[in-house]
Each structure stands twice: as C-alpha cells, then as structure tokens.
Design a protein around this motif. Structure first.
Motif, PDB file in Angstrom:
ATOM      1  N   HIS A 241      -7.479   3.429  -8.128  1.00  0.00           N
ATOM      2  CA  HIS A 241      -6.175   3.928  -7.697  1.00  0.00           C
ATOM      3  C   HIS A 241      -5.251   2.744  -7.463  1.00  0.00           C
ATOM      4  N   TYR A 242      -4.071   2.812  -8.042  1.00  0.00           N
ATOM      5  CA  TYR A 242      -3.067   1.754  -7.912  1.00  0.00           C
ATOM      6  C   TYR A 242      -1.753   2.333  -7.429  1.00  0.00           C
ATOM      7  N   PHE A 243      -0.982   1.495  -6.756  1.00  0.00           N
ATOM      8  CA  PHE A 243       0.377   1.836  -6.358  1.00  0.00           C
ATOM      9  C   PHE A 243       1.347   1.049  -7.228  1.00  0.00           C
TER      10      PHE A 243
ATOM     11  N   LYS B 218     -11.268   4.390  -3.068  1.00  0.00           N
ATOM     12  CA  LYS B 218     -10.288   4.755  -4.091  1.00  0.00           C
ATOM     13  C   LYS B 218     -10.248   3.727  -5.217  1.00  0.00           C
TER      14      LYS B 218
ATOM     15  N   ASP C 140      -5.183  -0.115  -4.575  1.00  0.00           N
ATOM     16  CA  ASP C 140      -5.368   0.506  -3.266  1.00  0.00           C
ATOM     17  C   ASP C 140      -6.491  -0.254  -2.551  1.00  0.00           C
ATOM     18  N   LYS C 141      -6.267  -0.629  -1.312  1.00  0.00           N
ATOM     19  CA  LYS C 141      -7.270  -1.386  -0.556  1.00  0.00           C
ATOM     20  C   LYS C 141      -8.412  -0.517  -0.048  1.00  0.00           C
ATOM     21  N   ASP C 142      -8.263   0.791  -0.092  1.00  0.00           N
ATOM     22  CA  ASP C 142      -9.316   1.701   0.354  1.00  0.00           C
ATOM     23  C   ASP C 142     -10.486   1.615  -0.632  1.00  0.00           C
TER      24      ASP C 142
ATOM     25  N   SER D 180       1.709   6.619  -7.225  1.00  0.00           N
ATOM     26  CA  SER D 180       0.276   6.537  -7.529  1.00  0.00           C
ATOM     27  C   SER D 180      -0.003   6.554  -9.023  1.00  0.00           C
TER      28      SER D 180
ATOM     29  N   GLN E 237       0.816  -1.205   0.000  1.00  0.00           N
ATOM     30  CA  GLN E 237       0.000   0.000   0.000  1.00  0.00           C
ATOM     31  C   GLN E 237       0.857   1.265   0.000  1.00  0.00           C
ATOM     32  N   LYS E 238       2.069   1.122  -0.497  1.00  0.00           N
ATOM     33  CA  LYS E 238       2.966   2.265  -0.675  1.00  0.00           C
ATOM     34  C   LYS E 238       3.589   2.139  -2.051  1.00  0.00           C
TER      35      LYS E 238
ATOM     36  N   THR F 240       4.425  -0.555  -6.681  1.00  0.00           N
ATOM     37  CA  THR F 240       5.129  -0.964  -5.469  1.00  0.00           C
ATOM     38  C   THR F 240       6.404  -1.735  -5.786  1.00  0.00           C
TER      39      THR F 240
END
Length: 141
Positions: A106-108, A103, A98-100, A55, A51-52, A110
């Motif tokens: 939205h992708y990270f 969102k 993104d797990k939210d 974006s 999750q970091k 990583t």
C-alpha cells in the motif's frame, strides 16, 4: 515501490478525484477528500505528511484486496487505473510506502511541500491523464 501503482475505481468515476460531498468524514473540497490529505486549518493548503495521500497498490495481492472491497460496496464494474513505477510525477508529489507492516504493497501519493488545493487538483488531473486503464478489471484480476 515495486513495478506499478494502481487504484481500482468504480466505472465512470475519475481515477484521482472524488465527487463532491459536503458532509461527513468523506467530505470533499474540489474533489479532494479531507481524510486523504493533511489540510491547513483554513482548508486552502495541503501540507506534507508522508502517511497521508491518495491510496495506491503496488502489488497484485494488495490490488486484489482493494478491488474486492470496492466491488462489494459498489454496484457496477470496477476499472483499474495504473502507472509504472518510473512514471513522471509533479515535483511536489511522491509515492510513499505505508509504514503499517500489515499493509505491504500500500502506497500513498503524497505532497512533499505545501501546495494549494488548486495546485493539488491540477497535479492529480495531470497524473490521471497519464494513467492507463483496465476496464472491467474483474477478468484481469
């Protein structure tokens, strides 16, 4: 991920690296913002965290939302850099949703294993070289 991953960037800026900033929450190390990735305590390594990361947007609704934020905050045109879903990524990187639940789209970008900052910078430059750009994307969005 859907069919593409895109990120709006103020015209003239690098699509995956940031200008050097020495203080504050947006401090950078070799163009990597410390808030974007999980750094080791000595700040020489980037550690995996799903999750970091950098974006990206994977649908038009999310892309337009982020585009508007950047367009309002910055002066000048905004370019959109994008890659197709099936694009090759370095073996130590991946796009992760993104797990939210608020969102969606939205992708990270990583890291999937510990890598040095130098290696991450090289990876991000490699990815940027393979991205397509829509200049002055206001008309397209």
């Amino acid at each position: 991920m859907e069919s593409f991953a895109a990120r709006p960037v103020t015209h003239g800026r690098h699509p995956t690296l940031y200008p050097e900033t020495s203080e504050g929450e947006y401090r950078t190390i070799q163009g990597i913002r410390i808030i974007d990735y999980k750094f080791s305590t000595d700040e020489k390594w980037i550690l995996p965290d799903d999750q970091k990361g950098l974006s990206f947007s994977s649908n038009w609704k999310e892309l337009k939302r982020v585009y508007r934020l950047i367009a309002r905050a910055k002066k000048g045109n905004v370019d959109v850099y994008w890659v197709l879903q099936g694009a090759d990524l370095p073996k130590d990187m991946a796009f992760v949703a993104d797990k939210d639940p608020k969102k969606k789209g939205h992708y990270f970008l990583t890291v999937t294993e510990p890598i040095t900052i130098y290696k991450l910078v090289q990876n991000l430059k490699w990815i940027a070289d393979r991205m397509t750009v829509i200049r002055n994307a206001e008309r397209a969005l």
